[in-house]
Design an enzyme around this catalytic site. Structure first.
Site, PDB file in Angstrom:
ATOM      1  N   ASP A  23      -0.031  -0.626  -5.039  1.00 17.90           N
ATOM      2  CA  ASP A  23      -1.178   0.017  -5.672  1.00 17.90           C
ATOM      3  C   ASP A  23      -0.844   1.391  -6.234  1.00 17.90           C
ATOM      4  O   ASP A  23      -1.384   1.810  -7.260  1.00 17.90           O
ATOM      5  CB  ASP A  23      -2.366   0.103  -4.711  1.00 17.90           C
ATOM      6  CG  ASP A  23      -2.066   0.878  -3.434  1.00 17.90           C
ATOM      7  OD1 ASP A  23      -0.894   1.222  -3.179  1.00 17.90           O
ATOM      8  OD2 ASP A  23      -3.019   1.137  -2.667  1.00 17.90           O
ATOM      9  N   ASN A  24       0.035   2.130  -5.573  1.00 18.66           N
ATOM     10  CA  ASN A  24       0.411   3.463  -6.074  1.00 18.66           C
ATOM     11  C   ASN A  24       1.719   3.906  -5.433  1.00 18.66           C
ATOM     12  O   ASN A  24       2.270   3.220  -4.581  1.00 18.66           O
ATOM     13  CB  ASN A  24      -0.689   4.502  -5.831  1.00 18.66           C
ATOM     14  CG  ASN A  24      -1.172   4.577  -4.401  1.00 18.66           C
ATOM     15  OD1 ASN A  24      -2.302   4.171  -4.099  1.00 18.66           O
ATOM     16  ND2 ASN A  24      -0.343   5.086  -3.512  1.00 18.66           N
ATOM     17  N   ASP A  68       0.840  -1.199   0.000  1.00 19.49           N
ATOM     18  CA  ASP A  68       0.000   0.000   0.000  1.00 19.49           C
ATOM     19  C   ASP A  68       0.879   1.255   0.000  1.00 19.49           C
ATOM     20  O   ASP A  68       1.555   1.537   0.990  1.00 19.49           O
ATOM     21  CB  ASP A  68      -0.890  -0.034   1.250  1.00 19.49           C
ATOM     22  CG  ASP A  68      -2.084   0.893   1.151  1.00 19.49           C
ATOM     23  OD1 ASP A  68      -2.143   1.684   0.201  1.00 19.49           O
ATOM     24  OD2 ASP A  68      -2.954   0.825   2.026  1.00 19.49           O
ATOM     25  N   ASP A  69       0.887   1.967  -1.102  1.00 17.93           N
ATOM     26  CA  ASP A  69       1.647   3.215  -1.207  1.00 17.93           C
ATOM     27  C   ASP A  69       3.156   2.982  -1.231  1.00 17.93           C
ATOM     28  O   ASP A  69       3.918   3.764  -0.653  1.00 17.93           O
ATOM     29  CB  ASP A  69       1.320   4.177  -0.057  1.00 17.93           C
ATOM     30  CG  ASP A  69      -0.048   4.808  -0.169  1.00 17.93           C
ATOM     31  OD1 ASP A  69      -0.870   4.313  -0.949  1.00 17.93           O
ATOM     32  OD2 ASP A  69      -0.306   5.797   0.539  1.00 17.93           O
ATOM     33  N   CYS A  81      -5.516   4.682  -4.158  1.00 13.45           N
ATOM     34  CA  CYS A  81      -5.732   3.312  -3.699  1.00 13.45           C
ATOM     35  C   CYS A  81      -6.933   2.604  -4.317  1.00 13.45           C
ATOM     36  O   CYS A  81      -6.794   1.591  -4.993  1.00 13.45           O
ATOM     37  CB  CYS A  81      -5.857   3.309  -2.181  1.00 13.45           C
ATOM     38  SG  CYS A  81      -6.089   1.669  -1.502  1.00 13.45           S
TER      39      CYS A  81
END
Length: 463
Positions: A255-256, A31-32, A70
């Site tokens: 995701d990013n 995540d991130d 997200c």
């Protein structure tokens, strides 16, 4: 007698086919997380598990999210459709309340229909609930989402219980997303060795100013990535001990981009150029570094291909399977990716479209008179507070004004300007390139039923 031998042989073959291990999928999403891994050349960050996964599989060096936010990004991963096509234009949770369009079919829906058992461990961040009908949702976001050992144990139990059935397991970690405080590093977690970093030794990304607040922030972010790596180690160990590793495709991605200004929520490379590792048990060539330009719209087609499950008949997926190129370093025909952003939080409308080739990045800012919005978690960070307190710091090589106020079009020659600072969109010498990429963008918007293109409707019309 001769015929009976053939009958026995055929029965043996059919029996072998019938007992062959079903093909399963373990999809791991951080995540991130930006392109921050030892396997991608970071000599400070300690990520031995993911580096080891890359050593036995394929490391994609040019992998891109289609959107650096997200929920929209996960919606692409689970559907094989760009977020402007699938309806998840922004975040799903809380007041943001974005949903898939009702006709979209997702990985858990398609694989369940084919006899797979499905599970989600950790972060979901998608609506409606009916779009992701997992058989089990384990280690929900609250409590314990930072407890990566607990997540790995829940995953192990589910895999063991699924003996004899193919499974799709998606593990959505919350590391290294910002927490309410300090990236979740405020306590010791069971079974996880704490790894800390000296802020002075952190390599500084080009999009951030070199000040103590930023370095401390990055050191905390690195610690969260190392915790993630340890959790993935426990997860893969559980898969191995279950006896299912030999039939399971493992995919790791983020995701990013990292949760810092100039990365997350932007379509600059720091926001969308991300880690992707694919390890197939059928690979004969290991430690492949694949230079193909691939995208998160390719994840669903890849998983369906692996599982032998057909794509939806009602509409065409917008990506393609990666399986055929896993053991290649420089496959042909993979030389461009598209990106599409609507908004992050509901009040942060800033639609953008991008086309990236190996040399150029073209960005269309569809609401360019608006100031670029800053995501809430970034706006509350020590990094952003330091920039606000001293605007002249800028965002590394980009001025604060250039970051917040953007023209309708941007063009960067990545071969000469990898940090995407010198906009060539109005340079007469690049006029033909802008025109060509603008035309390609319009074609892409038409083909993907982009509602930001006037007169466009969904693949199912007004249904």
């Amino acid at each position: 007698m001769r015929h009976s031998r053939w009958v026995l042989l055929l029965l043996a073959l059919f029996s072998a086919v019938g007992t062959a291990a079903p093909r399963s999928v373990l999809l791991i999403i951080s995540d991130d997380q930006g392109l921050d891994l030892g396997a991608y050349g970071n000599t400070v960050l300690r990520t031995p598990i993911l580096d080891g996964l890359a050593a036995r599989g394929t490391l994609f060096t040019n992998a891109f999210a289609t959107v650096s936010s997200c929920s929209p990004s996960r919606s692409v991963i689970y559907s094989g459709l760009y977020s402007h096509s699938n309806g998840m234009y922004g975040l799903a949770h809380d007041v943001h309340n974005q949903h898939y369009l009702p006709w979209v079919r997702t990985l858990p829906q398609m694989l369940k229909a084919a006899g797979y058992t499905t599970a989600l461990v950790g972060k979901k961040h998608i609506l409606p609930e009916s779009a992701l009908p997992f058989d089990a949702e384990l280690a929900p976001e609250k409590p314990g989402i930072r407890d990566v050992a607990f997540m790995a144990d829940e995953a192990r139990k589910f895999i063991s219980a699924s003996a004899g059935k193919p499974f799709l397991m998606i593990v959505g970690f919350s590391d290294p997303h910002r927490a309410a405080e300090n990236f979740g590093n405020t306590q010791d977690w069971p079974s996880i060795k704490k790894v800390t970093y000296d802020p002075k030794k952190i390599p500084l990304p080009a999009h951030l100013p070199d000040v103590p607040e930023v370095r401390k922030d990055l050191a905390d972010y690195y610690e969260s990535i190392s915790r993630l790596d340890s959790g993935i180690g426990l997860l893969l160990d559980g898969l191995q001990k279950s006896g299912r590793a030999a039939d399971t495709l493992v995919i790791f991605l983020s995701d990013n981009g990292r949760p810092f200004p100039g990365a997350k929520t932007t379509l600059y490379d720091e926001g969308i150029h991300l880690p992707l590792i694919v390890a197939s048990p059928t690979q004969t060539k290991r430690a492949v570094k694949n230079e193909a330009m691939v995208s998160w719209v390719d994840i669903t087609p890849t998983i369906l291909d692996w599982a032998g499950v057909p794509a939806p008949k009602e509409y065409k997926l917008q990506g393609r399977s990666l399986l055929a190129i896993l053991e290649q370093s420089q496959p042909t025909g993979w030389d461009r990716v598209f990106a599409s952003h609507g908004f992050h939080e509901i009040n942060q409308y800033y639609p953008m479209r991008a086309l990236r080739t190996r040399q150029y990045k073209y960005i269309a800012n569809l609401a360019s008179p608006l100031p670029f919005p800053v995501a809430g978690d970034i706006a509350s960070s020590a990094t952003w507070h330091a920039i606000e307190a001293k605007p002249s710091l800028g965002l590394g090589s980009r001025s604060l004004d250039a970051f917040l106020h953007r023209p309708a079009e941007e063009l960067y020659d990545l071969s000469k300007d990898p940090n995407e600072v010198r906009n060539l969109a109005n340079d007469p010498a690049h006029k033909e390139i802008v025109q060509r990429m603008r035309a390609e963008m319009t074609k892409f918007q038409k083909e993907t039923h982009d509602p930001w293109l006037p007169g466009t409707s969904s693949p199912f019309g007004h249904h």
